[in-house]
Design an enzyme around this catalytic site. Sequence first.
Site, short mmCIF file in Angstrom:
data_model
loop_
_atom_site.label_atom_id
_atom_site.label_comp_id
_atom_site.label_asym_id
_atom_site.label_seq_id
_atom_site.Cartn_x
_atom_site.Cartn_y
_atom_site.Cartn_z
N HIS A 137 0.85 -1.20 0.00
CA HIS A 137 0.00 0.00 0.00
C HIS A 137 0.88 1.25 0.00
O HIS A 137 0.63 2.19 -0.76
CB HIS A 137 -0.91 -0.06 1.24
CG HIS A 137 -1.73 1.17 1.50
ND1 HIS A 137 -3.10 1.15 1.58
CD2 HIS A 137 -1.37 2.47 1.74
CE1 HIS A 137 -3.55 2.38 1.82
NE2 HIS A 137 -2.52 3.19 1.94
N GLU A 138 1.93 1.25 0.85
CA GLU A 138 2.79 2.44 0.96
C GLU A 138 3.63 2.63 -0.30
O GLU A 138 3.80 3.76 -0.77
CB GLU A 138 3.69 2.34 2.20
CG GLU A 138 2.95 2.24 3.53
CD GLU A 138 1.86 3.27 3.72
OE1 GLU A 138 1.96 4.38 3.18
OE2 GLU A 138 0.86 2.95 4.41
N HIS A 141 1.80 4.35 -2.98
CA HIS A 141 1.75 5.82 -2.83
C HIS A 141 2.88 6.49 -3.61
O HIS A 141 2.71 7.59 -4.14
CB HIS A 141 1.89 6.21 -1.35
CG HIS A 141 0.60 6.26 -0.59
ND1 HIS A 141 -0.44 7.12 -0.89
CD2 HIS A 141 0.17 5.56 0.50
CE1 HIS A 141 -1.43 6.94 -0.03
NE2 HIS A 141 -1.09 6.00 0.82
#
Length: 175
Positions: A137-138, A141
């Site tokens: 998820h990070e 980003h």
Amino acid sequence: MKRPILIHPDPRLKKVCAEVPDLSDDLRKLADDMLETMYDAPGIGLAAPQIGVLDRLIVLDCAKTDKGEDARPLVMFNPRVLAGSDETNVYEEGCLSIPEQYAEVTRPKVVDVEWLDRDGNLQTETFDGLWATCVQHEIDHLDGKLFIDYLKPLKRQLITRKMVKLKKERARERL
Ligand code: NI
């Protein structure tokens, strides 16, 4: 120092971030600020673009401290997924840039990740479960990708409209 977290929609959350060429004290300070901001939120992961810095830097700590696990703050410069398992996992994901909105996202269950740690040493580790989901998820980003980009367009638009409304309300409160 705690930093303000950007709320979606924001053009800075849609950018591909730049590789960090050399570690510096400024970048280490930035990582410390991000950890402080993440723990304060509270959250289990934060990426530099979420505080408006377009560098490839993420921090995370998925340790279940409420279940007696020791905190494990990780700082990752230039993180990269080397390989992912065919086996997938579904987690209800959220994001500090999309407050109070959650949705199920399917991702590889196990991933091998390579990164530079805060001392500039190359690290590799295999992550599983919540750690694997969080690190993916990070890293997303850093490529301008949010978890809502995995959802059907209608659901994504609904969440985005709620966030536009939330930002308006917050702007009004600041007047
Ligand atoms: Ni996020």
